[in-house]
Design an enzyme around this catalytic site. Structure first.
Site, PDB file in Angstrom:
ATOM      1  N   THR A   1      49.336  68.789   0.797  1.00 44.98           N
ATOM      2  CA  THR A   1      48.474  67.942   1.623  1.00 44.98           C
ATOM      3  C   THR A   1      49.311  67.047   2.520  1.00 44.98           C
ATOM      4  OG1 THR A   1      46.650  67.942   0.071  1.00 44.98           O
ATOM      5  CG2 THR A   1      46.919  65.936   1.353  1.00 44.98           C
TER       6      THR A   1
ATOM      7  N   VAL B   1      35.571  70.031  -3.551  1.00 40.94           N
ATOM      8  CA  VAL B   1      36.115  68.997  -2.676  1.00 40.94           C
ATOM      9  C   VAL B   1      37.094  68.158  -3.492  1.00 40.94           C
ATOM     10  CG1 VAL B   1      35.590  66.962  -1.273  1.00 40.94           C
ATOM     11  CG2 VAL B   1      34.033  68.921  -1.237  1.00 40.94           C
ATOM     12  N   GLY B   2      38.284  67.932  -2.947  1.00 37.47           N
ATOM     13  CA  GLY B   2      39.296  67.149  -3.647  1.00 37.47           C
ATOM     14  C   GLY B   2      39.209  65.669  -3.306  1.00 37.47           C
ATOM     15  N   ASP B   3      40.298  64.979  -3.586  1.00 41.98           N
ATOM     16  CA  ASP B   3      40.316  63.526  -3.393  1.00 41.98           C
ATOM     17  C   ASP B   3      40.560  63.101  -1.950  1.00 41.98           C
ATOM     18  OD1 ASP B   3      42.923  64.752  -3.804  1.00 41.98           O
ATOM     19  OD2 ASP B   3      43.744  62.727  -3.635  1.00 41.98           O
TER      20      ASP B   3
ATOM     21  N   THR C   1      48.469  62.424  -2.522  1.00 39.34           N
ATOM     22  CA  THR C   1      48.597  63.873  -2.643  1.00 39.34           C
ATOM     23  C   THR C   1      48.819  64.228  -4.111  1.00 39.34           C
ATOM     24  OG1 THR C   1      49.914  65.834  -2.102  1.00 39.34           O
ATOM     25  CG2 THR C   1      51.074  63.719  -2.070  1.00 39.34           C
ATOM     26  N   GLY C   2      48.204  65.311  -4.540  1.00 37.22           N
ATOM     27  CA  GLY C   2      48.364  65.716  -5.936  1.00 37.22           C
ATOM     28  C   GLY C   2      47.112  66.397  -6.442  1.00 37.22           C
TER      29      GLY C   2
ATOM     30  N   GLY D   1      43.801  66.643  -7.205  1.00 33.07           N
ATOM     31  CA  GLY D   1      42.747  65.771  -6.699  1.00 33.07           C
ATOM     32  C   GLY D   1      41.737  65.293  -7.718  1.00 33.07           C
TER      33      GLY D   1
HETATM   34  N1  ASP Z   1      44.987  66.278  -3.365  1.00 38.29           N
HETATM   35  C1  ASP Z   1      44.661  67.546  -2.766  1.00 38.29           C
HETATM   36  C2  ASP Z   1      43.413  68.088  -3.409  1.00 38.29           C
HETATM   37  O1  ASP Z   1      43.277  67.982  -4.616  1.00 38.29           O
HETATM   38  C3  ASP Z   1      45.750  68.547  -2.928  1.00 38.29           C
HETATM   39  C4  ASP Z   1      47.096  68.068  -2.438  1.00 38.29           C
HETATM   40  O2  ASP Z   1      47.386  66.894  -2.471  1.00 38.29           O
HETATM   41  O3  ASP Z   1      47.876  68.887  -1.979  1.00 38.29           O
HETATM   42  O4  ASP Z   1      42.625  68.663  -2.719  1.00 38.29           O
END
Ligand code: ASP
Length: 424
Positions: free
Chosen positions: A290, A319-321, A340-341, A343
């Site tokens: 991300t 849907v992520g964070d 990022t991580g 989510g």
């Molecule tokens: N946080 C993002 C999600 O979970 C993924 C990412 O950070 O790469 O959609």
């Protein structure tokens, strides 16, 4: 406690090391620059960077090791991160708004196939790119977000349109795309987002999933019945963008760019499945990828933005964070965060707002608040990832609990600093 950091002093010390190395033929000048930047943004003794104004970016956190990153790819990614920092800096240097700096930097990262946002976004379980993005203006607390869009070249721009041209904060899917069109933003063919690397990443994730779900045969081998083909059509397969407001196109599994379908029951996630979304079983790579930016402008105003394709092999509609205000993206008058991580953890622990709330209510310095949430709260919960953050005084934080996070920083002196790994 971390020592006060003077970027200039630190750099000159490291430059001395570089000068010793170079004549021995140990390192090229770009490697020396990379080593200097890695040390400047080291995580074991996080720097107290404190510009009057500046910009911080990330390009995703995860298992990122020097062994798995070719020198060519590393150099290319550092170059894009540098370009993104410079795009944001150009806005801030002429007195522009933090909001504009954030979107300018994110657009550069969305346009690069190396990051999981815009071009190069990961594929969902059905071979479709579904993109999420959000932006927030700390001064006004206005925010805009989009989720599950499939034909928007720069989702960060649509998030901003939602913020500025609609009475809403968040729009999803076809409705968001219809809104884009009503604002004169063109839709792009879904195949624009295709990259072979992401497609192969999905195929490996699907293979791993099937291997885990297949009942053992009499010989003890996993059954091959009912498998989806591992090789999709060639990238040239025309995408089937469905017009906004129209129902999804008929199901054609595992074709890049095609409209999502409801997965058959056999493909629904199994409770307790050990498959970790976003992990490449071949490389063990948790690179979520991300992108995000936070900025403090010369007027003292903060902004944050995040853009993503989500996680490889996510289910249609997940849907992520990133587009959730307070989870993956947040800014107010004293603090701005982009995450990022994994989510699901960032949503449940409202990570971005938690950091800013600790600054607000506990009067914690931003680096302490950010580090506590990422390295204590999230680690205990099992949530992998990181954040970038800035406060109104210009303090910068970039904690992450994975082995790497693509990240960079630029202050008023205009010197970009880019780092990837945990250890210099
Ligand atoms: N946080 C993002 C999600 O979970 C993924 C990412 O950070 O790469 O959609």
């Amino acid at each position: 406690m971390s020592p006060t950091f003077s970027p200039r002093m630190h750099r000159s010390l490291l430059a001395g090391t570089a000068l010793l190395l170079a004549p021995m033929g140990c390192a090229t000048s770009s490697q020396v620059g990379a080593a200097r930047d890695e040390a400047a943004l080291r995580t074991d003794e996080p720097p107290r960077v404190k510009p009057k104004w500046g910009l911080v970016i990330h390009g995703g956190a995860g298992v990122i090791s020097r062994e798995n990153l070719s020198p060519e790819r590393e150099a290319a990614m550092r170059a894009v991160l540098t370009q993104a920092l410079q795009a944001g800096h150009a806005v801030l240097a002429k007195g522009g708004r933090s909001l504009d700096a954030v979107t300018a930097a994110i657009r550069v990262l969305e346009d690069s196939p190396y990051f999981n946002a815009g071009k190069g976004a990961v594929f969902n379980h059905d071979g479709v790119n579904e993109l999420d993005a959000a932006v927030m203006d700390g001064k006004t607390r206005m925010a805009g977000a989009v989720a599950g869009v499939r034909h928007i070249q720069n989702p960060i721009d649509l998030a901003r349109l939602v913020m500025e041209k609609s009475p809403h904060v968040m729009m999803v899917g076809d409705g968001a795309e219809a809104f884009a069109q009503s604002q004169g933003m063109p839709l792009v063919d879904a195949k624009y987002f295709f990259t072979e690397e992401r497609w192969q990443g999905l195929q490996r994730a699907l293979e791993q999933e099937r291997a885990k779900e297949a009942p053992p045969t009499e010989q003890g081998q996993p059954s091959t019945q009912g498998q989806t083909p591992t090789q999709g059509p060639s990238p040239a397969t025309p995408a089937q963008p469905s017009a906004p407001g129209q129902p999804p196109a008929p199901p054609v599994p595992s074709s890049p760019g095609q409209a999502p379908t409801t997965p058959p029951p056999s493909k629904q996630p199994q409770p307790g499945s050990s498959l970790t979304p976003g992990v490449d079983p071949i490389t063990g790579d948790h690179k979520f990828g991300t992108v995000g930016a936070v900025a403090l402008d010369q007027h003292g105003d903060l902004a944050a933005g995040t853009s993503t394709g989500g996680m490889t092999n996510k289910r249609f509609g997940r849907v992520g964070d990133s587009p959730i205000i307070g989870a993956g993206t947040y800014a107010d008058e004293r603090c701005a965060v982009s995450a990022t991580g994994h989510g699901e953890f960032f949503i449940r622990y409202t990570v971005a707002r938690d950091i800013c709330a600790r600054v607000e209510y506990q009067d914690l310095p931003l680096p302490e608040a950010a580090s506590y949430v990422i390295n204590d709260v999230l680690v205990k919960a099992g949530g992998e990832g990181g954040v970038i953050a800035m406060d109104r005084q210009g303090h910068v934080a970039m904690p992450f609990n994975s082995s790497g996070m693509y990240r960079g920083y630029i202050g008023e002196d205009g010197t970009p600093t880019v780092a990837i790994f945990q250890q210099p």
